[in-house]
Structure formats: structure tokens, C-alpha cells
Write a protein that holds these residues in place. Sequence first.
Motif, PDB file in Angstrom:
ATOM      1  N   GLN A 194       0.829  -1.212   0.000  1.00 20.86           N
ATOM      2  CA  GLN A 194       0.000   0.000   0.000  1.00 20.86           C
ATOM      3  C   GLN A 194       0.863   1.262   0.000  1.00 20.86           C
ATOM      4  N   ALA A 195       1.965   1.219   0.730  1.00 22.96           N
ATOM      5  CA  ALA A 195       2.850   2.384   0.801  1.00 22.96           C
ATOM      6  C   ALA A 195       3.457   2.698  -0.568  1.00 22.96           C
ATOM      7  N   ILE A 196       3.925   1.671  -1.256  1.00 24.00           N
ATOM      8  CA  ILE A 196       4.528   1.862  -2.577  1.00 24.00           C
ATOM      9  C   ILE A 196       3.504   2.431  -3.556  1.00 24.00           C
ATOM     10  N   GLU A 197       2.292   1.889  -3.526  1.00 26.03           N
ATOM     11  CA  GLU A 197       1.231   2.391  -4.405  1.00 26.03           C
ATOM     12  C   GLU A 197       0.893   3.842  -4.082  1.00 26.03           C
ATOM     13  N   ALA A 198       0.888   4.179  -2.795  1.00 24.08           N
ATOM     14  CA  ALA A 198       0.584   5.555  -2.396  1.00 24.08           C
ATOM     15  C   ALA A 198       1.643   6.525  -2.909  1.00 24.08           C
ATOM     16  N   VAL A 199       2.922   6.114  -2.840  1.00 19.20           N
ATOM     17  CA  VAL A 199       4.022   6.968  -3.301  1.00 19.20           C
ATOM     18  C   VAL A 199       3.951   7.190  -4.807  1.00 19.20           C
ATOM     19  N   LYS A 200       3.467   6.188  -5.535  1.00 19.59           N
ATOM     20  CA  LYS A 200       3.329   6.318  -6.989  1.00 19.59           C
ATOM     21  C   LYS A 200       2.260   7.350  -7.360  1.00 19.59           C
ATOM     22  N   LYS A 201       1.260   7.505  -6.492  1.00 19.30           N
ATOM     23  CA  LYS A 201       0.117   8.357  -6.800  1.00 19.30           C
ATOM     24  C   LYS A 201       0.197   9.750  -6.177  1.00 19.30           C
ATOM     25  N   GLN A 202       0.955   9.880  -5.081  1.00 22.33           N
ATOM     26  CA  GLN A 202       0.983  11.144  -4.360  1.00 22.33           C
ATOM     27  C   GLN A 202       2.414  11.549  -4.015  1.00 22.33           C
ATOM     28  N   ASP A 203       2.586  12.815  -3.688  1.00 21.05           N
ATOM     29  CA  ASP A 203       3.875  13.315  -3.225  1.00 21.05           C
ATOM     30  C   ASP A 203       3.840  13.441  -1.702  1.00 21.05           C
ATOM     31  N   PHE A 204       4.847  12.886  -1.041  1.00 20.78           N
ATOM     32  CA  PHE A 204       4.945  12.977   0.416  1.00 20.78           C
ATOM     33  C   PHE A 204       6.240  13.676   0.796  1.00 20.78           C
ATOM     34  N   ASP A 205       6.194  14.402   1.903  1.00 18.64           N
ATOM     35  CA  ASP A 205       7.383  15.094   2.386  1.00 18.64           C
ATOM     36  C   ASP A 205       8.210  14.209   3.311  1.00 18.64           C
ATOM     37  N   ALA A 206       7.598  13.169   3.873  1.00 13.30           N
ATOM     38  CA  ALA A 206       8.318  12.221   4.719  1.00 13.30           C
ATOM     39  C   ALA A 206       7.460  10.976   4.925  1.00 13.30           C
ATOM     40  N   ILE A 207       8.124   9.875   5.265  1.00 13.83           N
ATOM     41  CA  ILE A 207       7.426   8.613   5.515  1.00 13.83           C
ATOM     42  C   ILE A 207       7.910   8.023   6.837  1.00 13.83           C
ATOM     43  N   ILE A 208       6.962   7.596   7.668  1.00 19.86           N
ATOM     44  CA  ILE A 208       7.280   6.858   8.884  1.00 19.86           C
ATOM     45  C   ILE A 208       6.958   5.401   8.583  1.00 19.86           C
ATOM     46  N   LEU A 209       7.985   4.551   8.576  1.00 17.81           N
ATOM     47  CA  LEU A 209       7.867   3.209   8.022  1.00 17.81           C
ATOM     48  C   LEU A 209       8.289   2.122   9.013  1.00 17.81           C
ATOM     49  N   ASP A 210       7.386   1.191   9.271  1.00 17.39           N
ATOM     50  CA  ASP A 210       7.687   0.057  10.149  1.00 17.39           C
ATOM     51  C   ASP A 210       8.502  -0.989   9.377  1.00 17.39           C
ATOM     52  N   ILE A 211       9.326  -1.751  10.086  1.00 16.68           N
ATOM     53  CA  ILE A 211      10.131  -2.788   9.425  1.00 16.68           C
ATOM     54  C   ILE A 211       9.363  -4.097   9.306  1.00 16.68           C
ATOM     55  N   VAL A 228      14.051  15.892  10.603  1.00 21.22           N
ATOM     56  CA  VAL A 228      14.154  15.340   9.246  1.00 21.22           C
ATOM     57  C   VAL A 228      13.582  16.315   8.225  1.00 21.22           C
ATOM     58  N   MET A 229      12.462  16.937   8.560  1.00 23.13           N
ATOM     59  CA  MET A 229      11.860  17.925   7.665  1.00 23.13           C
ATOM     60  C   MET A 229      12.802  19.104   7.445  1.00 23.13           C
ATOM     61  N   GLY A 230      13.486  19.509   8.518  1.00 22.12           N
ATOM     62  CA  GLY A 230      14.433  20.614   8.402  1.00 22.12           C
ATOM     63  C   GLY A 230      15.581  20.288   7.473  1.00 22.12           C
ATOM     64  N   ARG A 231      16.092  19.054   7.573  1.00 20.77           N
ATOM     65  CA  ARG A 231      17.165  18.617   6.665  1.00 20.77           C
ATOM     66  C   ARG A 231      16.672  18.614   5.229  1.00 20.77           C
ATOM     67  N   SER A 232      15.444  18.148   5.048  1.00 21.09           N
ATOM     68  CA  SER A 232      14.865  18.047   3.711  1.00 21.09           C
ATOM     69  C   SER A 232      14.723  19.416   3.071  1.00 21.09           C
ATOM     70  N   ILE A 260      12.430  10.208  -0.891  1.00 14.76           N
ATOM     71  CA  ILE A 260      11.627  10.779   0.187  1.00 14.76           C
ATOM     72  C   ILE A 260      12.292  10.460   1.533  1.00 14.76           C
ATOM     73  N   PRO A 261      12.404  11.425   2.435  1.00 15.59           N
ATOM     74  CA  PRO A 261      12.968  11.152   3.762  1.00 15.59           C
ATOM     75  C   PRO A 261      12.147  10.084   4.498  1.00 15.59           C
ATOM     76  N   ILE A 262      12.820   9.092   5.052  1.00 19.97           N
ATOM     77  CA  ILE A 262      12.137   7.981   5.733  1.00 19.97           C
ATOM     78  C   ILE A 262      12.658   7.818   7.159  1.00 19.97           C
TER      79      ILE A 262
END
Length: 220
Positions: free
Chosen positions: A36-53, A115-119, A73-75
Motif C-alpha cells: 500500500q505504501a509503494i502504491e501511495a508513493v506512486k500516486k501522491q507526493d509525500f514530504d516524509a514517511i514513517i515506516l515500520d520494518i 528530518v523535515m528541516g534537513r529536507s 523521500i525522507p524515511i
Amino acid sequence: MKKILICDDEQKIREVIREYASFEGYEVCEAEDGVQAIEAVKKQDFDAIILDIMMPRIDGFTTCKEIKKIKDIPIIMLSARGEEYDKLYGFELGIEDYVVKPFSPKEVMARLKVVMGRSLKKEENVFEISGLKVDFPGRSVYVDNIKVDMTPKEYELLFYFVKNKNIALSREKLLTEIWGYDYFGDDRTVDTHIKMLRGSLGKYRDYIVTVRGMGYKFEV
């Protein structure tokens, strides 16, 4: 408003992070797994992602690899495991930060802010949209990760457009800024170089929009 994506198979974790992120002023989207995350990135622009392993179908590491192929995208990675190997591997994949569960939502928000500041600092030097990347310090342009050779005036035009994105620019303004005050050419000079620039941008040529009766703009 900055938009973030929260990807975790645990609903309660998504809800907690969403609540805190929304309070901080972020627009929040959710994904239950890597697919779902990969599909979302293909369709929308995100400024950061919080991602579980640890997730079903596709783990966070694989998801991170696939996302980085689409866009840089910053993760921030989340994990119940705090092993050094996992952290190092995550950083090798290009993540910005690593948070071990259980965590404090306030800590996650603080890390997200950093992270947003670095971006933002990075964006001052590099502009990316879809597969188009403009590297200002390196004076380079990449289309789908392939460096594009352009004439000096094409570079100058594109850099000026990007720095003034979504602003309609007259041909006269472009002549003055790119060719200089003492240039005695006419509007056709601009039109010719715009045609060349669009050709160099390939499938991303439509970002340069013609403004009838005036000139052009780089529309995002």
C-alpha cells in the motif's frame, strides 16, 4: 501543509502517530503494509514517511528500496528490534532516522521535525518532481536518473523556471533575466529555446506550460 505517510500494520500505532502529527499541522495518509505504501508513493507526493520494518507481504527494508527507486523521500524507520545491524542496514538504504519501539509519540514528532528541516535545506540545492531532478550546485539535470546534456541557455532557463515555479513569466522577462539587458533579440529567441528545452525534458516537457499572450511558466 506538509504531507506524511505512516506505514505500519498495527492500527493503534498509526492512530497515535496520526493524532500527534495532525496536531503538529501535518496532512497524514496511512498504509497498512509495504504494498500500500509503494502504491501511495506512486500516486501522491509525500514530504516524509514513517515506516515500520516488520510488516506482512513486504517488509520495511524492501519497501524502502522500492520507494527510493520512485522518489528520494525522507524515511524514518520504526522497529521493535534495536539491533545495530538493522540500524546500519537502514541507513545504508538511505533512511534519515531509526526509532525503536516502544517509543514516545513526542519523540517521533521531534525527530520528524529535524528530518523535515534537513529536507528543506536539501531542497534549496536540489529540486525533484516525479522522475525529473534538477541539481543546482552540480548544474545537472536528470530525467529518470539519466543525466541530460543541455545547452547553457537551456540550463539557465530551466533553473530560472524552477526557482520561479508556478509564476507566469513573460518573454520579455525571460529575455532580460537569461540573455541580459543588452540583448537585442526578439521573442522568437525565447520560443526556440523553450522548444529545445522541452525536447530535452522528454516526457516531463509538460511541466513547462505556455501562457497565452504572455509567455511561459513551470507549473507544479
